[in-house]
Enzyme design. Structure first.
Site, PDB file in Angstrom:
ATOM      1  N   ARG A  65       3.618  29.618  59.888  1.00 48.65           N
ATOM      2  CA  ARG A  65       4.019  28.683  58.823  1.00 48.65           C
ATOM      3  C   ARG A  65       4.786  29.449  57.752  1.00 48.65           C
ATOM      4  NH1 ARG A  65       0.316  27.607  55.519  1.00 48.65           N
ATOM      5  NH2 ARG A  65      -1.324  27.179  57.027  1.00 48.65           N
TER       6      ARG A  65
ATOM      7  N   TYR B  54      22.366   8.814  50.217  1.00 47.73           N
ATOM      8  CA  TYR B  54      21.655   8.547  51.474  1.00 47.73           C
ATOM      9  C   TYR B  54      20.355   7.789  51.180  1.00 47.73           C
ATOM     10  CZ  TYR B  54      18.977   9.539  55.702  1.00 47.73           C
ATOM     11  OH  TYR B  54      18.216   9.415  56.840  1.00 47.73           O
TER      12      TYR B  54
ATOM     13  N   ASP C 139      24.241  17.514  48.863  1.00 44.86           N
ATOM     14  CA  ASP C 139      23.885  17.206  50.252  1.00 44.86           C
ATOM     15  C   ASP C 139      25.178  17.307  51.047  1.00 44.86           C
ATOM     16  OD1 ASP C 139      23.374  16.025  52.712  1.00 44.86           O
ATOM     17  OD2 ASP C 139      22.027  14.505  51.882  1.00 44.86           O
TER      18      ASP C 139
ATOM     19  N   LYS D  93      22.443  16.593  62.123  1.00 39.43           N
ATOM     20  CA  LYS D  93      23.746  15.962  62.278  1.00 39.43           C
ATOM     21  C   LYS D  93      24.771  16.968  62.830  1.00 39.43           C
ATOM     22  CE  LYS D  93      21.286  12.681  60.454  1.00 39.43           C
ATOM     23  NZ  LYS D  93      21.242  12.405  59.034  1.00 39.43           N
TER      24      LYS D  93
HETATM   25  C1  LIG Z   1      20.264  12.144  58.036  1.00 37.02           C
HETATM   26  C2  LIG Z   1      20.537  12.506  56.626  1.00 37.02           C
HETATM   27  C3  LIG Z   1      19.518  13.011  55.801  1.00 37.02           C
HETATM   28  C4  LIG Z   1      18.079  13.124  56.251  1.00 37.02           C
HETATM   29  O1  LIG Z   1      17.912  14.045  57.258  1.00 37.02           O
HETATM   30  P1  LIG Z   1      16.797  13.932  58.432  1.00 37.02           P
HETATM   31  O2  LIG Z   1      17.080  15.101  59.272  1.00 37.02           O
HETATM   32  O3  LIG Z   1      17.016  12.607  59.113  1.00 37.02           O
HETATM   33  O4  LIG Z   1      15.469  13.958  57.749  1.00 37.02           O
HETATM   34  C5  LIG Z   1      19.864  13.383  54.505  1.00 37.02           C
HETATM   35  N1  LIG Z   1      21.119  13.245  54.041  1.00 37.02           N
HETATM   36  C6  LIG Z   1      22.106  12.743  54.790  1.00 37.02           C
HETATM   37  C7  LIG Z   1      23.472  12.618  54.212  1.00 37.02           C
HETATM   38  C8  LIG Z   1      21.856  12.356  56.101  1.00 37.02           C
HETATM   39  O5  LIG Z   1      22.845  11.850  56.852  1.00 37.02           O
END
Ligand SMILES: *Cc1c(COP(=O)(O)O)cnc(C)c1O
Length: 383
Positions: free
Chosen positions: A50, A103, A175, A200
């Site tokens: 962890r 988001y 982000d 992503k």
């Molecule tokens: C998918 C996404 C998230 C969240 O990420 P997860 O891996 O699904 O928890 C945060 N910000 C953006 C812009 C996203 O597309």
């Protein structure tokens, strides 16, 4: 590795051949703990996983190198990364300024999970700097930026927001999931921290969840690392390894995603069935100039507003074949989504609501003529 250019860093940073066997790809350290040479005699600093795992460490080195950061932490998901970041920095009574099309999961985390703990949130149009200034309070600790935004691909001038936020003593978090570090490097524009859903573009193959925090300097590392250790939303070794493998092809993938998306945006802009095309690579996009300045390409995400309205948008999203109907984005395969009822269902009725005639495309790296033919047949079906 920092002297090398992006595509080279993506392949080599954090990647050393296995010292014992010479295997060019380091093994997946599928272990929960590490043997100590006497009490407290940790080898290479590893004890219980962890707290740290060598496969995860490789990914963290790679992520920091890609964003030009001093350090990175890898998590089980993007939202786990965001949660650790927010709890690591904020205390009850603190205030966060968010873009008004942030988001949905970030909005939900702040307003449903952290609000009862005492964190306050305002949403604002981040491209209006006076509105950002007006939204900032003495208790504002973080200004949270997402650009391009989801799903309307709005562009925010990162350096301009940084100037406003820093003048007020607030930290800027970007982000960077939609652009990926292949196209945009927020730390170089003055942002303090970057977060990712590595699920992503970084992972890139729709086969693994993950998230990351990348640090522009040393201020917040220990407290966010403590959150990660205390709560435990770390990435599993196999997940970290898959993400590292995905990242090695990031530069070429993102180039092709962008080429394909540009071609589709231009095709759609010439079609009367679409009332609006949201893609920053089009000169008609209101954020085009800023995007051209702060990004090295316009990315693979685009949204389309159907002129015939919500029913047509739903029908369109259900009648493509290569574009598969699914949540998520950034994989090699093309996806289509209907944000109002899918990714953005949780923000219906809020300030973040998405127009009901909009579909979102995550343009993959298939042959673009096949993709356009698919969209052609879907449009023909709803006329
Ligand atoms: C998918 C996404 C998230 C969240 O990420 P997860 O891996 O699904 O928890 C945060 N910000 C953006 C812009 C996203 O597309």
């Amino acid at each position: 590795m920092s002297e090398h250019s992006f595509a080279t860093r993506a392949i080599h940073s954090g990647q050393r051949p296995d010292p014992t066997t010479g295997a060019i790809i380091p093994p997946i350290y599928q272990a929960s703990t590490h043997v100590q040479d006497g009490i407290g005699g940790f080898r290479d600093g590893y004890e219980y996983n962890r707290a740290g795992n060598p496969t995860r460490s490789s990914l963290e080195v790679q992520l920091a190198a890609l964003e030009g950061g001093v350090n990175a932490l890898s998590f089980a998901s993007g939202l786990a990364a965001e949660d650790a970041l927010l709890r690591g920095i904020l205390k009850p009574g603190d205030h966060v300024v968010l873009g008004n099309d942030v988001y949905g999961g970030t909005y939900r985390l702040l307003t449903k999970v952290l609000a009862p703990w005492g964190v306050e949130t305002s949403t604002v149009e981040l491209s209006e700097l006076d509105d950002v200034r007006a939204a900032i309070r003495p208790s504002t600790r973080i200004v949270w930026v997402e650009t391009p935004s989801n799903p309307l691909l709005k562009i925010v001038d990162i350096a301009a927001v940084v100037e406003v936020a820093h003048a007020a003593g607030a930290v800027v978090v970007v982000d960077n999931t939609f652009a990926s570090p292949a196209l945009q490097q927020p730390l170089a524009l003055g942002a303090d921290l970057v977060v990712h859903s590595t699920t992503k573009y970084l992972g890139g193959h729709s086969d693994v969840l993950g998230g990351a925090v990348v640090f522009g300097d040393d201020r917040f590392y220990e407290q966010i690392k403590f959150q990660q250790f205390a709560v435990g939303a770390v990435s599993a070794p196999l997940d970290a390894w898959l993400t590292t493998r995905g990242i090695k092809t990031l530069a070429v993938r993102v180039r092709q995603h962008g080429e394909n998306a540009q071609a589709i945006a231009e095709w759609a802009a010439a079609r009367p069935e679409f009332a609006q095309v949201f893609y920053p690579g089009l000169a008609s996009h209101p954020g085009h100039e800023i995007a051209a300045r702060q990004m090295s390409g316009f990315g693979g995400m685009l949204s389309l507003a159907l002129a015939a309205g919500p029913a047509a948008a739903r029908a369109f999203a259900e009648s493509t074949r290569l574009f598969q109907l699914a949540e998520s984005l950034g994989g090699v395969e093309s996806l289509i989504g209907y944000p109002s009822d899918m990714t953005h269902a949780s923000v219906r009725g809020t300030a973040l609501e998405v127009p009901e005639n909009v579909v979102r495309l995550s343009v993959g790296i298939e042959d673009v003529s096949d993709l356009i033919a698919d969209l052609e047949q879907a449009v023909a079906g709803i006329r």
